[in-house]
Design a protein around this motif. Structure first.
Motif, short mmCIF file in Angstrom:
data_model
loop_
_atom_site.label_atom_id
_atom_site.label_comp_id
_atom_site.label_asym_id
_atom_site.label_seq_id
_atom_site.Cartn_x
_atom_site.Cartn_y
_atom_site.Cartn_z
N GLY A 259 56.77 34.29 17.21
CA GLY A 259 57.94 34.48 16.35
C GLY A 259 59.07 33.58 16.75
N ARG B 261 58.52 29.18 23.94
CA ARG B 261 59.69 30.02 24.10
C ARG B 261 60.37 29.67 25.42
NH1 ARG B 261 57.12 35.17 21.19
NH2 ARG B 261 56.30 35.89 23.18
N ALA C 220 51.31 38.93 22.33
CA ALA C 220 52.64 38.50 21.89
C ALA C 220 52.44 37.76 20.58
CB ALA C 220 53.32 37.60 22.92
N THR C 221 53.50 37.69 19.80
CA THR C 221 53.44 37.01 18.52
C THR C 221 54.30 35.76 18.56
OG1 THR C 221 55.23 38.41 17.67
CG2 THR C 221 52.98 39.10 17.20
N PRO D 184 62.75 35.87 21.42
CA PRO D 184 62.25 37.08 20.78
C PRO D 184 62.91 38.33 21.36
CG PRO D 184 60.72 36.37 22.45
CD PRO D 184 61.83 35.35 22.43
N GLN E 96 45.36 44.38 19.49
CA GLN E 96 46.80 44.17 19.46
C GLN E 96 47.14 42.84 20.12
OE1 GLN E 96 49.04 46.07 17.94
NE2 GLN E 96 50.75 44.75 18.52
N ASP F 234 58.71 42.16 21.76
CA ASP F 234 57.79 41.14 21.28
C ASP F 234 57.21 40.28 22.40
OD1 ASP F 234 58.21 41.97 18.69
OD2 ASP F 234 59.87 40.57 18.36
N ARG G 94 59.58 48.30 28.33
CA ARG G 94 59.98 47.61 27.10
C ARG G 94 59.67 48.40 25.84
NH1 ARG G 94 55.92 43.30 25.20
NH2 ARG G 94 53.90 44.11 25.81
N SER H 246 55.05 39.29 25.73
CA SER H 246 53.77 39.69 26.31
C SER H 246 54.03 40.37 27.65
CB SER H 246 52.88 38.47 26.50
OG SER H 246 53.35 37.67 27.57
#
Length: 533
Positions: free
Chosen positions: A397, A243, A394-395, A401, A391, A405, A459, A407
């Motif tokens: 994606g 990212r 972060a994902t 993001p 959990q 989403d 967030r 981290s």
């Protein structure tokens, strides 16, 4: 001669008649048993005992074999743990460059000296040596010795010419020439392929240094695949998403199935002769699985850190997923570059200590690899066999993001970049957690944010209430700051908005999701997605 087996019934009848006669004459004789009748049951009992002993031996042998198979599985697991603790080779660009070394023709390359036509100068006799300088130089052509040397040299030269021409004629074989040409063309193709590969690698390096996501992901996945190849008997695929927003790599690691860890200690033979399994305690089995996945996670982090020689990554998020029967995250790590630099990734399998007291996971909690993940604030499943997930930090994606989403490390880096570009220097994080952070910073008098500030960044998508705003005001007073700012990806309640409109809280400023997005577009040039959208 009559066979003995044919006489046996008659003998038995005669013995029976004598026994009956004795019983009638002597009453006590009735207690005398037939010797043949007594021998038959004894023989049958001995056969039954032998069969029972044989059956017990077969059961014991089968128990031993099954236990040996279980111990072999345990040895394989111990070997996996040992190999997972070994360091991985850095798959940076330099290590991936290829070199070309020409291979000689199988028949041998021709000697340049042998390929040259024999010259008369190589065979001509030496000039006559003059010993007396004052004497006139004699004519060698009149010397008989010289004439013999000259004739001999001419013969040698003609012989060498004939041999050289014969060799040239044999070397002109069409098949030999075609084979040599094919070899040269293959070598040229090899050299061209190596050069093209190195050129493409240099292009990838250029794109990587320019922080292009595809190039960074390609480099990371090569390094992760090379680390996985070190244990081909344990497939553990790991995918990477980069990212550029936060310069963070999100790694998704496929964890091995739970059945890889043996559930039995062996087999035993019960007093009834049955083969019964000896199950392992749940704590021991869970400890082995946690040791296994901890070493896998450390290896993936080491591969990603070692390949990033130019410092492109600001952090790494690793999620360990158990895919079957339903995907669950059992392990998640969120580490910035400084934390990775402080971590010693290579775990020593001999550093494991024995379980100090009974209890589930007591041994696993002392495992060196798991302790190092704990130092990175890793979240680990409390019970993998109960499939209790954690959990993900972060994902993996979209490349850009939403704020929710990110981290915690990514969110902290984003907020710091946002406010340092907005004019706040001396940025210092006081508190950081999954929901957000509290930090302080100072702005120049002529900047958009002059003076000392306390910043709360959240967030979470829920609204921020009056109590949170009052807490920010208290932090501003404690830090002797001039102003406070609450930045959230969500919005604020009506009570919070009414509170900051009073004179007492005029130094407290609020920025909701729309303000968050506007700040990101102004200072970072990013189309940030926030929770209010």
């Amino acid at each position: 001669m009559q066979d003995s087996t044919e006489r046996q019934p008659a003998d038995d009848r005669a013995f029976g008649a004598r026994t009956g006669f004795l019983a009638s004459m002597f009453p006590g004789a009735a207690a005398v048993a037939d010797p043949f009748a007594a021998e038959q049951p004894a023989a049958a009992g001995a056969d039954g005992l032998d069969e029972a002993v044989a059956e017990h031996g077969r059961a014991a042998e089968l128990t031993h074999r099954r236990t040996a198979a279980v111990r072999a599985d345990q040895d394989r697991l111990a070997d996996l743990l040992r190999r997972l603790a070994l360091p991985v080779s850095a798959m940076d660009f330099e290590s991936q460059l290829r070199s070309y070394e020409p291979r000689p023709y199988p028949a041998g390359s021709p000697d340049p000296a042998a390929d040259r036509e024999p010259s008369w100068a190589d065979f001509a006799p030496a000039e006559l040596v003059v010993t007396d300088p004052e004497a006139a130089a004699p004519s060698r052509l009149l010397d008989s010795g010289f004439q013999r040397e000259l004739a001999k040299a001419r013969l040698a030269h003609q012989r060498a010419l004939r041999e050289w021409r014969a060799e040239r004629a044999s070397a002109a074989d069409p098949a030999e020439a075609a084979a040599r040409l094919a070899h040269e063309q293959a070598e040229q193709a090899r050299a061209r392929a190596v050069q093209e590969y190195n050129d493409s690698l240099e292009e990838c390096r250029r794109a990587y240094r320019q922080v292009e996501p595809a190039a960074v992901e390609s480099l990371l996945e090569r390094a992760l695949a090379a680390a996985e190849a070190a244990t081909p008997d344990l497939p553990a695929a790991c995918r990477a998403v980069f990212r550029p927003l936060t310069r963070t790599a999100v790694l998704d690691l496929d964890l091995p199935p739970l059945g890889l860890v043996p559930s039995l200690d062996g087999y035993r033979l019960t007093p009834d002769g049955e083969i019964a399994p000896v199950p392992r305690t749940p704590g021991d089995r869970a400890a082995d699985y946690l040791r296994l996945v901890s070493r896998l996670a450390l290896r993936a982090l080491q591969a990603a850190d070692a390949v990033d020689t130019d410092g492109i990554l600001a952090g790494v998020v690793l999620n360990g997923w158990l895919r079957e029967p339903d995907a669950r995250c059992l392990l998640s790590v969120d580490a910035d570059r400084d934390a990775l630099a402080r971590t010693r990734f290579v775990a020593d399998p001999a550093a494991d200590v024995d379980e100090a007291e009974p209890g589930v996971y007591a041994d696993a909690e002392q495992d060196e690899a798991l302790l190092r993940l704990r130092e990175l604030s890793a979240a680990v499943s409390p019970d993998p066999y109960a499939r209790i997930g954690v959990q993900p930090c972060a994902t993996a994606g979209a490349a850009v993001p939403a704020v929710a989403d990110l981290s915690p490390t990514e969110f902290a880096a984003l907020v710091r970049e946002l406010f340092t570009r907005g004019g706040l220097a001396d940025w210092s994080v006081l508190l950081r957690g999954p929901s957000g952070l509290v930090a302080t910073g100072s702005g120049a008098p002529d900047s958009a944010l002059p003076g000392r500030w306390v910043v709360c960044a959240s967030r979470r998508p829920g609204p921020v209430g009056e109590a949170e705003v009052r807490t920010l005001a208290e932090a501003v007073a404690e830090e002797s700051a001039g102003n406070g700012l609450w930045l959230t990806a969500g919005d604020f309640t009506e009570e919070a908005l009414d509170l900051v409109s009073t004179e007492e809280f005029r130094r407290i400023h609020l920025a909701d999701g729309a303000g968050f997005r506007s700040l990101a577009e102004t200072h970072l040039g990013l189309p940030l997605s926030v929770g209010t959208e």
